[in-house]
Design an enzyme around this catalytic site. Structure first.
Site, PDB file in Angstrom:
ATOM      1  CB  SER A   1      -0.773  -0.125   1.227  1.00 20.82           C
ATOM      2  OG  SER A   1      -0.062  -0.002   2.396  1.00 20.82           O
ATOM      3  CG  HIS A   2       2.774   3.236   2.552  1.00 17.17           C
ATOM      4  ND1 HIS A   2       1.694   2.616   3.130  1.00 17.17           N
ATOM      5  CD2 HIS A   2       2.575   4.455   2.882  1.00 17.17           C
ATOM      6  CE1 HIS A   2       0.964   3.262   4.048  1.00 17.17           C
ATOM      7  NE2 HIS A   2       1.313   4.460   3.751  1.00 17.17           N
TER       8      HIS A   2
ATOM      9  CG  ASP B   1      -3.435  -1.669   3.984  1.00 18.02           C
ATOM     10  OD1 ASP B   1      -2.764  -1.961   2.889  1.00 18.02           O
ATOM     11  OD2 ASP B   1      -3.084  -1.807   5.147  1.00 18.02           O
TER      12      ASP B   1
END
Length: 343
Positions: A52-53, A193
């Site tokens: 997610s990053h 997320d």
């Protein structure tokens, strides 16, 4: 997951993923220093098991460059407001290069004075905070960092987004062991997320957020239209408020609602501030601090099913070195389409 089990995922060697990200950023307006700093952060997140990053954020970085919101050639300016207080002006650039460029100064200041604080302003932050904390901890310092975002989370009792997801990270050094580092959003789930769940057509647990009607929902699409909820009710809400005050009220940069007012909504990271604190445990008078703390960690690990924060991340990092990072084919196609700059 093995690539043969899911043809929609491709395993890419870490260096190849980094080079792809650097090339994409350079082709869209970053100089090599900024591109490398941003790519390193994204690939670190991927390798540590936090997609997610990771490269998932690359299209947002490119959007911010193409819209002109971010200066891809910014050179950060560092000044000392007090002997132990640094101000880092990212000059409307991406946060990773500003943090990288000021890091040694922050470390040296903490080791000279026992502690050091830094405000990072006019920065565009989109990455995992543990990546900002871990280099400080690797230098033997205790460290924490926090940052605000765009309105995404409602204060406890409300249904309107005011806070960002407002993550904070904290790290503690250990001799002969990997450091203990946690990085968590003040929201019940990281917004990235939720975005990935929406992209994949999945649901999220109850309690993550509410839809535009103010009612709780497990539909991530509705939550993205409505508001996320703080973890732990009023306790998470209080932590989110603290982060806003440290990252914006203290630094003089934008609160989340102010960041939204000035953001051009291109999908890239908004402009805002970060707060960092570094502490040298050697300067606090306990020469046996490391041994003392290891005894505490041993007590934790002696309890069945308990692991120290960060342990899963380090395991994922080792696996990624061997296997590469798993990237969805759809994302690879999207990134490939961004390699050619807009005319």
């Amino acid at each position: 997951m093995d690539q043969n089990q899911d043809s929609s995922v491709r395993f890419i060697p870490i260096d190849d993923a980094r080079n792809l990200a650097v090339r994409c950023l350079q082709n869209n307006g970053c100089n090599i220093e900024n591109a490398t700093a941003v790519a390193n952060i994204m690939v670190r997140a991927e390798a540590d098991g936090c997609p997610s990053h990771g490269l998932f954020r690359l299209p947002g970085y490119v959007a911010a460059l193409r819209s002109g919101k971010v200066n891809g050639e910014a050179i950060p300016e560092i000044s000392h407001l007090m002997p132990s207080i640094l101000k880092v002006d990212a000059c409307n650039g991406f946060a990773p290069f500003a943090l990288e460029r000021s890091r040694q100064d922050l470390i040296d200041t903490a080791k000279t004075h026992g502690l050091a604080a830094a405000s990072v302003v006019r920065a565009h932050h989109f990455s995992a905070l543990w990546c900002d904390v871990e280099p400080l901890v690797d230098s033997g310092l205790c460290a924490m960092a926090c940052t605000a975002y765009l309105p995404a989370m409602a204060p406890y009792g409300g249904a309107k987004a005011l806070f960002g997801t407002n993550p904070m990270a904290f790290g503690w050094p250990r001799t002969g062991h990997a450091p203990v580092i946690f990085d968590q959003a003040s929201a019940a789930m990281a917004r990235g997320d939720v975005m990935i769940a929406a992209r994949n057509g999945e649901t999220v647990p109850t309690g993550v957020g509410v839809g535009p009607d103010g009612l709780q929902t497990t539909d991530p699409e509705e939550i993205l239209k409505g508001a996320m909820l703080p973890f732990g009710g009023h306790k998470g809400s209080a932590i989110a408020m603290m982060v806003e005050l440290l990252a914006a009220g203290l630094t003089g940069d934008r609160f989340s609602f102010e960041a939204a007012k000035y953001d051009n909504k291109d999908g890239g990271p908004p402009q805002g501030g970060l707060f960092l604190l570094a502490i040298d445990p050697e300067k606090f008078g306990d020469k046996d601090w490391a041994k003392h703390c290891d005894g505490f960690f041993e007590q934790m690990l002696a309890i069945k099913n308990v692991r120290l924060p960060g342990q899963r991340r380090y395991e994922s990092r080792m696996q990624s070195v061997q296997k590469g990072i798993a990237v969805p084919e759809k994302l690879i196609v999207e990134i490939s389409g961004l390699l050619d700059p807009l005319s």
